[in-house]
Design a protein around this motif. Structure first.
Motif, PDB file in Angstrom:
ATOM      1  N   HIS A  19     113.650   6.321 -58.033  1.00 13.76           N
ATOM      2  CA  HIS A  19     112.943   7.599 -57.878  1.00 13.76           C
ATOM      3  C   HIS A  19     111.812   7.737 -58.892  1.00 13.76           C
ATOM      4  N   LEU A  20     112.095   7.440 -60.156  1.00 16.38           N
ATOM      5  CA  LEU A  20     111.074   7.605 -61.195  1.00 16.38           C
ATOM      6  C   LEU A  20     109.872   6.701 -60.950  1.00 16.38           C
ATOM      7  N   LEU A  21     110.131   5.478 -60.511  1.00 19.71           N
ATOM      8  CA  LEU A  21     109.028   4.566 -60.200  1.00 19.71           C
ATOM      9  C   LEU A  21     108.201   5.098 -59.034  1.00 19.71           C
ATOM     10  N   SER A  22     108.874   5.673 -58.042  1.00 14.36           N
ATOM     11  CA  SER A  22     108.153   6.226 -56.892  1.00 14.36           C
ATOM     12  C   SER A  22     107.278   7.411 -57.288  1.00 14.36           C
ATOM     13  N   HIS A  25     106.080   6.993 -62.757  1.00 17.75           N
ATOM     14  CA  HIS A  25     106.446   6.829 -64.156  1.00 17.75           C
ATOM     15  C   HIS A  25     106.657   5.353 -64.502  1.00 17.75           C
ATOM     16  N   THR A  26     106.556   5.041 -65.777  1.00 17.19           N
ATOM     17  CA  THR A  26     106.926   3.731 -66.289  1.00 17.19           C
ATOM     18  C   THR A  26     108.371   3.805 -66.773  1.00 17.19           C
ATOM     19  N   VAL A  27     109.200   2.871 -66.347  1.00 21.12           N
ATOM     20  CA  VAL A  27     110.620   2.897 -66.690  1.00 21.12           C
ATOM     21  C   VAL A  27     110.995   1.629 -67.459  1.00 21.12           C
ATOM     22  N   LEU A  49     114.070  -4.042 -57.719  1.00 23.68           N
ATOM     23  CA  LEU A  49     113.121  -3.303 -58.546  1.00 23.68           C
ATOM     24  C   LEU A  49     112.459  -4.166 -59.608  1.00 23.68           C
ATOM     25  N   THR A  50     112.991  -5.356 -59.839  1.00 18.42           N
ATOM     26  CA  THR A  50     112.555  -6.154 -60.987  1.00 18.42           C
ATOM     27  C   THR A  50     111.111  -6.639 -60.885  1.00 18.42           C
ATOM     28  N   THR A  51     110.538  -6.655 -59.693  1.00 18.63           N
ATOM     29  CA  THR A  51     109.145  -7.079 -59.541  1.00 18.63           C
ATOM     30  C   THR A  51     108.163  -5.913 -59.585  1.00 18.63           C
ATOM     31  N   HIS A  52     108.677  -4.697 -59.738  1.00 20.19           N
ATOM     32  CA  HIS A  52     107.791  -3.534 -59.780  1.00 20.19           C
ATOM     33  C   HIS A  52     106.962  -3.577 -61.061  1.00 20.19           C
ATOM     34  N   PRO A  53     105.652  -3.375 -60.975  1.00 22.80           N
ATOM     35  CA  PRO A  53     104.792  -3.511 -62.158  1.00 22.80           C
ATOM     36  C   PRO A  53     105.071  -2.499 -63.263  1.00 22.80           C
ATOM     37  N   ASN A  54     105.703  -1.378 -62.940  1.00 14.52           N
ATOM     38  CA  ASN A  54     105.976  -0.351 -63.946  1.00 14.52           C
ATOM     39  C   ASN A  54     107.428  -0.359 -64.424  1.00 14.52           C
TER      40      ASN A  54
END
Length: 318
Positions: A19-22, A25-27, A49-54
């Motif tokens: 949710h926070l990434l969507s 936010h940077t997590v 989620l591990t490939t998400h840039p943030n």
């Protein structure tokens, strides 16, 4: 925001990370993959989620204060969401020292790391178990919460008191969220809804402790995530907030709802009540609604239907 999220690979943590990434936010996810249940489940929770840039993931223990301090400083976090914990009433009765070490000393470690790095914004998970067998129903945040029935409940109340101390001494903005039995996709396997669903599909007996009359306020994961998110956005001062569902449900009724969703009748193995279990949890949500605009939206029948559908597609078909 740049958010340090402890317990990021767990049931609630993985949903919150998503949710926070969507929301942009940077997590910085932080989790030790402990063995309270199969760590493979936690790896699966966050693998996508591990490939998400943030998103950055760090595997370590919250009792490692030096590591937490380095992480907060290196990534310049401005907010902490603290979900990491040794969970479960019955596990805490079996291993009280471990529960208290992780939940109390681990929280102290995090608070000290925040003090040293001047991070002053904290949302942390507490539990409805802090109310014990309160006779005041529904449970209000200003009710007495000083008679815990398990080491787990005591550890969560102690963590709240620690957080208040840091609010008082160091000006932390803190929201302690008292969760009421969260359920939904990725729920921990030892929790009743997961366990009952698994047993019913497998044609095995489900174990019920007591006579089925105990009641719980069940909260669907979506509503819990909305409660956390709103708390982050309204964080100011010190607050205790109930984050619960719309009403209490008897255990016998819960079994019937799961039977209907699964399409099978449960075989029940009746056992005596367990030490540390409370007879009722029921959330008064007026304060959470007034302070952060929280209201649950998913009723138990719909939530169970969604969970069983996920279980059928993800667990049975894997």
């Amino acid at each position: 925001m740049k958010i340090l999220l402890t317990g990021a690979a767990g049931f609630i943590g993985s949903h919150l990370t998503e949710h926070l990434l969507s929301m942009g936010h940077t997590v910085i996810g932080y989790d030790n993959f402990d063995n309270q249940y199969d760590p493979v489940r936690k790896h699966i929770n966050i693998h996508f989620l591990t490939t998400h840039p943030n998103f950055t993931f760090i595997q370590n223990d919250i009792r490692d204060q030096a590591s937490l301090t380095d992480v907060l400083r290196q990534y310049r976090c401005d907010t902490v969401v603290h979900l990491a914990a040794r969970t479960g009433v019955r596990d805490s009765v079996r291993e009280p020292a471990l529960c208290i070490d992780v939940n109390v000393n681990g929280t102290l470690s995090l608070l000290e790391a925040m003090r040293l790095t001047k991070v002053r914004r904290l949302v942390m998970a507490s539990s409805s178990s802090v109310y014990g067998n309160s006779s005041a129903v529904p449970f209000r945040e200003d009710d007495d919460a000083n008679l815990p029935l398990s080491p787990y409940a005591m550890s969560k109340r102690s963590a709240e008191l620690l957080a208040h101390t840091y609010h008082h001494l160091h000006g932390f903005d803190v929201a302690c969220l008292r969760f009421f039995t969260v359920y939904g996709p990725r729920q921990r396997p030892e929790m009743a809804i997961s366990r009952f669903t698994e047993k019913m599909y497998g044609g095995q007996p489900i174990t019920i402790y007591g006579d089925g009359s105990t009641s719980r306020n069940y909260t669907y994961i979506y509503d819990t995530i909305m409660g956390i998110s709103r708390s982050i956005n309204h964080l100011k001062g010190f607050d205790l907030l109930n984050i619960g569902g719309s009403g209490a449900v008897k255990l016998s009724e819960l079994v019937g709802i799961i039977e209907q969703a699964v399409g099978r009748k449960a075989v029940i193995d009746w056992q005596p009540n367990q030490p540390g279990d409370v007879t009722l949890t029921s959330a008064d949500l007026h304060r959470a609604n007034n302070r952060i605009g929280y209201l649950p939206s998913v009723q138990i029948e719909e939530g169970i239907s969604r969970f069983v559908s996920w279980y059928r597609q993800t667990v049975l078909c894997s």
